[in-house]
Design an enzyme around this catalytic site. Structure first.
Site, PDB file in Angstrom:
ATOM      1  N   HIS A 148     -47.729  55.959 -17.021  1.00 42.38           N
ATOM      2  CA  HIS A 148     -47.142  57.126 -17.684  1.00 42.38           C
ATOM      3  C   HIS A 148     -47.888  58.400 -17.280  1.00 42.38           C
ATOM      4  O   HIS A 148     -47.274  59.404 -16.903  1.00 42.38           O
ATOM      5  CB  HIS A 148     -47.222  56.923 -19.198  1.00 42.38           C
ATOM      6  CG  HIS A 148     -46.737  58.076 -20.019  1.00 42.38           C
ATOM      7  ND1 HIS A 148     -45.539  58.067 -20.700  1.00 42.38           N
ATOM      8  CD2 HIS A 148     -47.292  59.290 -20.294  1.00 42.38           C
ATOM      9  CE1 HIS A 148     -45.368  59.210 -21.334  1.00 42.38           C
ATOM     10  NE2 HIS A 148     -46.438  59.970 -21.109  1.00 42.38           N
ATOM     11  N   GLU A 149     -49.211  58.367 -17.345  1.00 40.45           N
ATOM     12  CA  GLU A 149     -49.995  59.545 -16.975  1.00 40.45           C
ATOM     13  C   GLU A 149     -49.873  59.840 -15.479  1.00 40.45           C
ATOM     14  O   GLU A 149     -49.800  60.999 -15.067  1.00 40.45           O
ATOM     15  CB  GLU A 149     -51.462  59.359 -17.364  1.00 40.45           C
ATOM     16  CG  GLU A 149     -51.704  59.084 -18.841  1.00 40.45           C
ATOM     17  CD  GLU A 149     -51.083  60.107 -19.768  1.00 40.45           C
ATOM     18  OE1 GLU A 149     -50.857  61.264 -19.336  1.00 40.45           O
ATOM     19  OE2 GLU A 149     -50.804  59.771 -20.925  1.00 40.45           O
ATOM     20  N   HIS A 156     -46.855  61.866 -14.880  1.00 39.65           N
ATOM     21  CA  HIS A 156     -46.992  63.299 -15.138  1.00 39.65           C
ATOM     22  C   HIS A 156     -47.462  64.019 -13.877  1.00 39.65           C
ATOM     23  O   HIS A 156     -47.037  65.142 -13.582  1.00 39.65           O
ATOM     24  CB  HIS A 156     -47.988  63.550 -16.278  1.00 39.65           C
ATOM     25  CG  HIS A 156     -47.412  63.372 -17.646  1.00 39.65           C
ATOM     26  ND1 HIS A 156     -46.274  64.018 -18.061  1.00 39.65           N
ATOM     27  CD2 HIS A 156     -47.828  62.632 -18.700  1.00 39.65           C
ATOM     28  CE1 HIS A 156     -46.000  63.680 -19.314  1.00 39.65           C
ATOM     29  NE2 HIS A 156     -46.925  62.842 -19.731  1.00 39.65           N
ATOM     30  N   ASP A 211     -48.595  50.509 -18.674  1.00 37.26           N
ATOM     31  CA  ASP A 211     -47.653  51.627 -18.666  1.00 37.26           C
ATOM     32  C   ASP A 211     -48.262  52.906 -19.234  1.00 37.26           C
ATOM     33  O   ASP A 211     -47.718  53.991 -19.047  1.00 37.26           O
ATOM     34  CB  ASP A 211     -46.313  51.276 -19.328  1.00 37.26           C
ATOM     35  CG  ASP A 211     -46.389  51.012 -20.822  1.00 37.26           C
ATOM     36  OD1 ASP A 211     -47.423  51.280 -21.434  1.00 37.26           O
ATOM     37  OD2 ASP A 211     -45.369  50.536 -21.370  1.00 37.26           O
ATOM     38  N   ASP A 217     -46.169  46.865 -33.084  1.00 34.54           N
ATOM     39  CA  ASP A 217     -45.751  46.169 -31.870  1.00 34.54           C
ATOM     40  C   ASP A 217     -45.726  47.058 -30.635  1.00 34.54           C
ATOM     41  O   ASP A 217     -45.985  46.601 -29.527  1.00 34.54           O
ATOM     42  CB  ASP A 217     -44.359  45.569 -32.067  1.00 34.54           C
ATOM     43  CG  ASP A 217     -44.369  44.446 -33.096  1.00 34.54           C
ATOM     44  OD1 ASP A 217     -45.409  43.764 -33.208  1.00 34.54           O
ATOM     45  OD2 ASP A 217     -43.351  44.270 -33.784  1.00 34.54           O
ATOM     46  N   HIS A 236     -42.429  64.870 -27.189  1.00 41.86           N
ATOM     47  CA  HIS A 236     -42.499  63.416 -27.341  1.00 41.86           C
ATOM     48  C   HIS A 236     -41.335  62.895 -28.184  1.00 41.86           C
ATOM     49  O   HIS A 236     -40.759  61.850 -27.894  1.00 41.86           O
ATOM     50  CB  HIS A 236     -43.822  63.007 -27.993  1.00 41.86           C
ATOM     51  CG  HIS A 236     -45.030  63.275 -27.159  1.00 41.86           C
ATOM     52  ND1 HIS A 236     -45.749  64.445 -27.246  1.00 41.86           N
ATOM     53  CD2 HIS A 236     -45.629  62.524 -26.202  1.00 41.86           C
ATOM     54  CE1 HIS A 236     -46.751  64.403 -26.386  1.00 41.86           C
ATOM     55  NE2 HIS A 236     -46.699  63.259 -25.732  1.00 41.86           N
ATOM     56  N   GLU A 279     -41.643  64.178 -20.553  1.00 39.37           N
ATOM     57  CA  GLU A 279     -42.123  62.964 -21.217  1.00 39.37           C
ATOM     58  C   GLU A 279     -41.214  61.777 -20.931  1.00 39.37           C
ATOM     59  O   GLU A 279     -41.681  60.653 -20.723  1.00 39.37           O
ATOM     60  CB  GLU A 279     -42.238  63.192 -22.724  1.00 39.37           C
ATOM     61  CG  GLU A 279     -43.532  63.862 -23.159  1.00 39.37           C
ATOM     62  CD  GLU A 279     -44.755  63.006 -22.871  1.00 39.37           C
ATOM     63  OE1 GLU A 279     -44.700  61.779 -23.065  1.00 39.37           O
ATOM     64  OE2 GLU A 279     -45.781  63.561 -22.444  1.00 39.37           O
TER      65      GLU A 279
END
Length: 624
Positions: free
Chosen positions: A330-331, A334, A326, A387, A420, A354
């Site tokens: 995630h990137e 973007h 992920d 975690d 973020h 984000e």
């Protein structure tokens, strides 16, 4: 739906040299089924209905729409000052055209909108048109001086320079317009944006435009990938893994490097496959665009200028990189955002940017693993006993604790205004929309959401990202626009629409379904609620206001401030029924009234002192 009946008010105050006028030209709203207004500009945020069709004189329905409603948007020459950016198809296959607003040939920051076509007619509008722009378009500061101001306004960086500068109309938080230069300042792994006033030299806004997260490398074992011979390149999906020099890595004796390249190529392939199979989108740009992945030997993860950069190294830090699916997704997301809503990477629009990457990145991982209960972001990226990086199910448990509801959001300027930090609001909204549950916010208390499952939720989010969100969309606007997407996909009054409202309400954005449905803008009229003196809408000089009476019990109040004694002239016109008008002082004493059957109704009244005065409009004997 009863859309209400319209009226216009003209107020002229002869107070020494001070004049205040507000009025509304007639706009035919007979084809409008729904309209939401932007709380900031009081201009439409979303419209739906039979909005515009070609005419004998104008065959382009978009130009008909822009001309027809320009007084509602309070913007001149919209049909001439709006330019097409691109055309997209929504999940229903309907054509949506994205436009950029201009003012005297200069683009307007945040002035972007979508028009949806069906059968060569316009059936919806979504986005922002900035109203009442009046600014000198000739810069008084040289471009060279602007470059120096921009460079000095941002942190130092290796080989940084202004690569691009463009004139842009900038509306600040007070509603004041500035002629500005948008400066793109780039260097090695460095990209800042700085808006500088072209006349005063003031820095209006600056932010780091590199979209980054921090994640690590725990590997997925044996995976299937496509390779072009010994090169880590998948020519079918148009993606590859390269070094800083742009050379594609090849399989060699370094087993660790091989495994990391395999990991990155597989992760990117999974993101591409998710978009193609779940969203019918070919790559992050929808056109099969190349997806280069730059693997480096330093701990980093970011999206920049059409490329994903991921790296890791032996380290004692808490966060690492390459092996987290992920993180790569995630990137990748973007890149999808840049090619769709293009949410500006600062404050609330940046938090939505984000959140989009967390939402889609996590969705990719859950789709690949089949673990629908996985709402952790970066769990394969953490070291030293941690975690996960972020929790979408419980933001307070994130590596750096995040707000659980809107009134608890971060409001400072660090982290580009909390991009973020405040992403948790979008993340928790989405998790509740999928799974359901009960969540507490300070303004709504406990709100229960009935989950609608992943497929419907991601369809709504994707539709909003590709046909409704624009560069400066904030959280309350996102609430209204995701509701509009749910209506488009599943119908007005559907379970999906109701649960979108509830999921946003659960994180303190708007009200739950079945209440007043208050959200980012107000349904149908920009000035509601204004049903009492305490809720009176304040009017200011030079603005245009459209008023409506919705039912037999509706009463509208407005207020204005007089700086000194003088004469007030009031005119109530364009009446759909027998409407009356009353003038009050700040103590609630009735000063005058106009209650004939005339159109217009008028009041002419001399005031002896400065102060706040109130206008009431209602229908005679419940007329509307």
């Amino acid at each position: 739906m009863n859309f209400g009946r319209k009226f216009s008010v003209l107020i002229v105050l002869f107070l020494l040299s001070f004049t205040l006028i507000f009025s509304a030209g007639k706009v035919d709203l007979s084809g409008v089924m729904k309209i939401n207004y932007n709380n900031d500009t009081k201009a439409p945020l979303y419209m739906k209905g039979d909005l515009a069709k070609p005419t004998k004189k104008q065959r382009d329905p978009a130009k008909v729409f822009l001309k027809k409603y320009e007084s509602l948007f309070r913007a001149e020459r919209l049909d001439e000052e709006s330019k097409k950016i691109k055309t997209v198809r929504d999940l229903n296959g309907n054509k949506n055209v994205k436009y950029q607003q201009y003012y005297k040939g200069i683009p307007v920051r945040g002035g972007q909108f979508y028009l949806e076509y069906r059968n060569n007619s316009i059936v919806s509008f979504a986005g922002k048109i900035k109203p009442e722009i009046n600014v000198d378009t000739t810069p008084s500061i040289s471009e060279g001086s602007i470059r120096n101001i921009a460079i000095n306004s941002v942190p130092r960086g290796e080989n940084r320079e202004v690569k691009k500068m463009e004139l842009m109309i900038f509306r600040d938080k007070k509603g004041i317009y500035h002629l500005s230069f948008k400066n793109h300042i780039r260097g090695k792994n460095y990209y800042w944006v700085s808006y500088v006033d072209a006349n005063s030299g003031e820095t209006l806004l600056k932010y780091n435009n590199i979209k980054n997260v921090s994640k690590t490398a725990y590997y997925d074992g044996t995976v299937e990938i496509n390779m072009d011979g010994s090169q880590y390149e998948d020519t079918t999906r148009n993606t590859w893994v390269e070094n800083d020099s742009g050379t594609i890595y090849t399989e060699g004796a370094d087993t660790t490097q091989n495994e990391k390249c395999v990991q990155l190529l597989w992760s990117t392939s999974m993101a591409l496959d998710y978009f193609e199979q779940k969203l019918n989108r070919d790559s992050w740009d929808g056109q099969g665009g190349a997806v280069p992945v730059n693997y480096v030997s330093s701990e980093t993860a970011f999206y920049y200028n059409g490329e994903i950069t991921i790296g890791d190294a032996t380290s004692t830090s808490d966060i690492g990189f390459v092996g987290d699916l992920d993180a790569v997704a995630h990137e990748f997301s973007h890149g999808f955002c840049e090619n769709s809503a293009n949410l500006e990477y600062s404050y609330e629009s940046g938090a939505l940017n984000e959140a989009n990457s967390d939402i889609v990145g996590n969705s990719v991982e859950r789709w690949v693993s089949g673990d629908t209960s996985d709402w952790q972001v970066g769990e394969d990226a953490m070291r030293n006993g941690y975690d996960f990086l972020r929790s979408m199910i419980d933001p307070s448990e994130s590596y750096n604790s995040q707000p659980e509801y809107y009134s608890d959001r971060y409001t400072g300027s660090d982290d580009n205004g909390g991009v973020h930090i405040n992403a948790s609001l979008g993340n928790k909204f989405y998790q509740l929309l999928v799974d359901g549950g009960t969540w507490y916010s300070e303004n709504n208390g406990d709100t229960t959401v009935q989950g609608i499952a992943e497929d419907d939720a991601i369809s709504i989010w994707y539709d909003a990202m590709t046909t409704k969100f624009t560069s400066t969309t904030d959280y309350f606007e996102a609430r209204d626009l995701t509701i509009a997407s749910a209506e488009d996909l599943f119908g007005t009054g559907s379970t999906q629409v109701e649960q979108v409202k509830n999921a946003w309400a659960a994180v303190g954005i708007g009200s739950p379904a079945g209440s007043d449905d208050g959200g980012g803008g107000s349904d149908e009229e920009a000035y509601e609620p204004n049903d009492s003196m305490s809720e009176a809408y304040e009017v200011t000089s030079g603005n245009t206001y459209n008023g409506y009476i919705y039912d037999s019990n509706d009463i509208d109040y407005y207020k204005f401030v007089a700086d000194s004694a003088g004469t007030i002239d009031l005119e109530l016109s364009n009446l759909a029924a027998d409407y009356d008008m009353y003038l009050y002082d700040s103590s609630g004493n009735q000063l005058d009234k106009a209650y004939t059957t005339n159109d217009p109704e008028t009041i002419n009244y001399d005031i002896s002192s400065s102060g706040t005065y109130y206008i009431k409009v209602n229908g005679y004997n419940g007329a509307y």
